[in-house]
Design an enzyme around this catalytic site. Structure first.
Site, PDB file in Angstrom:
ATOM      1  CE  LYS A  13       0.734   1.661   4.334  1.00 44.68           C
ATOM      2  NZ  LYS A  13       1.437   2.910   4.581  1.00 44.68           N
ATOM      3  N   PRO A 101       9.284  -4.080  -0.137  1.00 42.91           N
ATOM      4  CG  PRO A 101      10.132  -2.113  -1.088  1.00 42.91           C
ATOM      5  CD  PRO A 101       8.969  -3.079  -1.171  1.00 42.91           C
ATOM      6  N   GLY A 104       9.500  -0.426   5.150  1.00 38.34           N
ATOM      7  CA  GLY A 104       9.646   0.648   4.163  1.00 38.34           C
ATOM      8  C   GLY A 104       8.503   1.628   4.138  1.00 38.34           C
ATOM      9  CG  MET A 106       6.171   0.736   0.640  1.00 37.13           C
ATOM     10  SD  MET A 106       6.867   0.363  -0.947  1.00 37.13           S
ATOM     11  CE  MET A 106       5.496   0.812  -1.984  1.00 37.13           C
ATOM     12  CB  ALA A 107       1.281  -1.924   4.665  1.00 36.16           C
ATOM     13  N   GLY A 109       4.351  -6.268   5.971  1.00 36.54           N
ATOM     14  CA  GLY A 109       3.934  -7.216   7.011  1.00 36.54           C
ATOM     15  C   GLY A 109       2.420  -7.355   7.039  1.00 36.54           C
ATOM     16  CB  SER A 110      -0.304  -4.865   6.720  1.00 36.06           C
ATOM     17  OG  SER A 110       0.152  -4.107   7.821  1.00 36.06           O
ATOM     18  CG  ASP A 143      -1.165  -0.005   7.485  1.00 34.95           C
ATOM     19  OD1 ASP A 143      -1.918   0.959   7.627  1.00 34.95           O
ATOM     20  OD2 ASP A 143       0.066   0.046   7.615  1.00 34.95           O
TER      21      ASP A 143
END
Ligand code: C5P
Length: 303
Positions: A13, A101, A104, A106-107, A109-110, A143
């Site tokens: 995201k 990444p 980073g 950009m979520a 892990g989510s 997220d």
């Protein structure tokens, strides 16, 4: 080689608008955000046990040492939470193939958590309702619901309340990850130090109107990230990356979420390739091109 099984893909995201308010009593920050899912993905493969295991493979531009240790990562927690609401054992062999990444903004892990919920629901033949999946997702992280929903969406609450918005544009981004990650809680804490009087989060009207125009030149000046000054204060080098991207022809550069990834909005696919080439020549080892909006977590391989 990955074992055969179910594979679910979930997107990274970005936040086209990230309005952040002063911290709530629970320590989280109220947000008004416009999420967009873009075409960088993690894949989560799930197959039968024995027992429970989580392995990670990474794209060549991601350092394997950056991956959080197995045992108590967000995918372990996703598996435990889903098993628990159905009163069953957590058994499965999981492989996460990471291209988003790490640390980073950009979520990633989510995305892994959302993909794991969908993959395990299928592997265990649970048919969990959408409402239950979204609830589990929200408990796992702010997220995670958006990683299920995908597309472009308005996020409120601490980011976990998501509502799709119409976005018929096709938006091209150059993504410049940083070799060193930034911790999200640390950036929020720094935001609190820099803006002790933060009130309500800024509304997202400007970005929503610009999206409706489908014009990148209209979206560029509307992009807004309240965490950007905190991230840049912690990592002043990132301002040079943004400036270099804009000098190379991007319409607008910004920090992705809490950073440190830099996003460069481009007028179209061709311009994105030109800007990405220039950033590579300027010495950025990893430069990616992605477009949005794309779908949320979805099945790409069946057992
Ligand atoms: O919800 P999630 O676990 O992804 O959040 C990670 C951390 O980011 C939280 O522990 C908190 O420090 C910070 N955060 C916040 N306000 C939000 C979302 C996240 O302060 N709305």
């Amino acid at each position: 080689m990955r074992a055969p099984g179910i594979v679910v893909r979930a997107p990274a995201k970005i936040n086209l608008h990230l309005g952040v308010g002063g911290p709530r009593e629970d320590g989280f920050h109220p947000l008004v955000t416009v999420y967009q899912a873009i075409s960088l993905y993690d894949d989560v493969a799930a197959s039968d046990g024995p027992g429970w295991s989580v392995a990670v493979t990474t794209a060549d531009y991601i350092h394997p040492a950056a991956v959080p240790a197995a045992g108590d990562n967000i995918v372990d927690r996703a598996g435990a939470a889903l098993a628990s609401i159905h009163g069953r054992e957590r058994i499965g062999s999981i492989t996460i193939d990471k291209s988003i990444p790490i640390a980073g903004g950009m979520a990633g892990g989510s995305a892994d958590a959302a993909a794991a919920l969908v993959a395990l629901d299928r592997l265990w033949r649970l048919d969990t309702s959408d409402d239950d999946l979204i609830r589990l997702a929200a408990d796992l992280g702010s997220d995670v619901p958006f990683a299920l929903v995908g597309g472009t969406a308005l996020g409120t609450g601490r980011g976990e309340l998501v509502e799709r918005v119409v976005d018929e544009g096709s938006w091209w981004w150059v993504v410049v990850p940083s070799p060193r990650g930034l911790s999200t809680p640390e950036v929020f804490r720094h935001f609190d130090r820099m803006f002790p009087d933060a009130g309500e989060p800024a509304p997202a009207d400007g970005v929503l109107q610009a999206l409706a125009s489908r014009e990148p030149a209209a979206l560029a000046p509307a992009l807004h990230n309240d965490l950007q000054s905190a991230a840049l204060d912690l990592r002043p080098d990132l301002a040079d990356v943004i400036a270099a991207g804009e000098a190379a022809g991007a319409l607008k550069g910004m920090i992705s979420g809490s950073g440190p990834t830099v996003l460069l909005l481009c007028a179209n696919r061709m311009q994105a390739r030109v800007v990405a080439g220039a950033m590579g020549i300027a010495g950025h080892e990893v430069v990616l091109v992605a477009n949005g909006p794309v779908a949320g977590a979805h099945l790409v391989e069946y057992a």
